[in-house]
Design a protein around this motif. Sequence first.
Motif, short mmCIF file in Angstrom:
data_model
loop_
_atom_site.label_atom_id
_atom_site.label_comp_id
_atom_site.label_asym_id
_atom_site.label_seq_id
_atom_site.Cartn_x
_atom_site.Cartn_y
_atom_site.Cartn_z
N GLU A 68 0.84 -1.20 0.00
CA GLU A 68 0.00 0.00 0.00
C GLU A 68 0.88 1.25 0.00
O GLU A 68 0.63 2.20 -0.76
N GLY A 71 2.12 2.04 -3.31
CA GLY A 71 1.10 2.40 -4.28
C GLY A 71 0.61 1.26 -5.16
O GLY A 71 -0.02 1.49 -6.19
N THR A 74 -4.78 -0.75 -2.76
CA THR A 74 -5.54 0.07 -1.82
C THR A 74 -6.31 -0.87 -0.91
O THR A 74 -6.67 -1.98 -1.32
N ARG A 88 -7.59 -3.98 -3.32
CA ARG A 88 -7.68 -3.84 -4.78
C ARG A 88 -6.33 -3.43 -5.34
O ARG A 88 -5.56 -2.73 -4.68
N THR A 90 -3.98 -1.19 -7.74
CA THR A 90 -3.96 0.16 -8.32
C THR A 90 -3.37 0.06 -9.73
O THR A 90 -2.93 -1.03 -10.15
#
Length: 141
Positions: A68, A71, A74, A88, A90
């Motif tokens: 997370e 990046g 999420t 999920r 990204t």
Amino acid sequence: MPIGLRLANTAKTVGRAFDDTLAAAGGSSPVWLVLLTLKTQAMASQREIAAAVGIQGATLTHHLNGMERDGLITRTRDPENRRVHQVRLTGQGEEMFHRLATAAQAHDERLREGFTEDELETLEKLLTRLQANVTAPREGA
């Protein structure tokens, strides 16, 4: 050499080579397994990811925190159950997935070098039999 020891040593060597391949592509085995799970399920709870990849509790949370922070994923609370986090991919996670998928494919091709299709089919049957030998109930046990 006992077959189990030979198999374990081979698995360690192949596993280390796979880890090195993923590291060269900017990933790791846990990241690859999480991304692969999310790519095939689109969205999953942390519990579902843990079951799919075989990483439990704090270890999975540690990996998800890093992913997370980088990046790649999420996490949001499930509105129907606030104790559950939905995870999920990204856009960056999608890119990393494709980079690691390419590395995983190259590793698989490296493993297959020098084998015929018949040999690979035989290897699959032998590995399946070894697995069945240690998972099937034993008579008198």
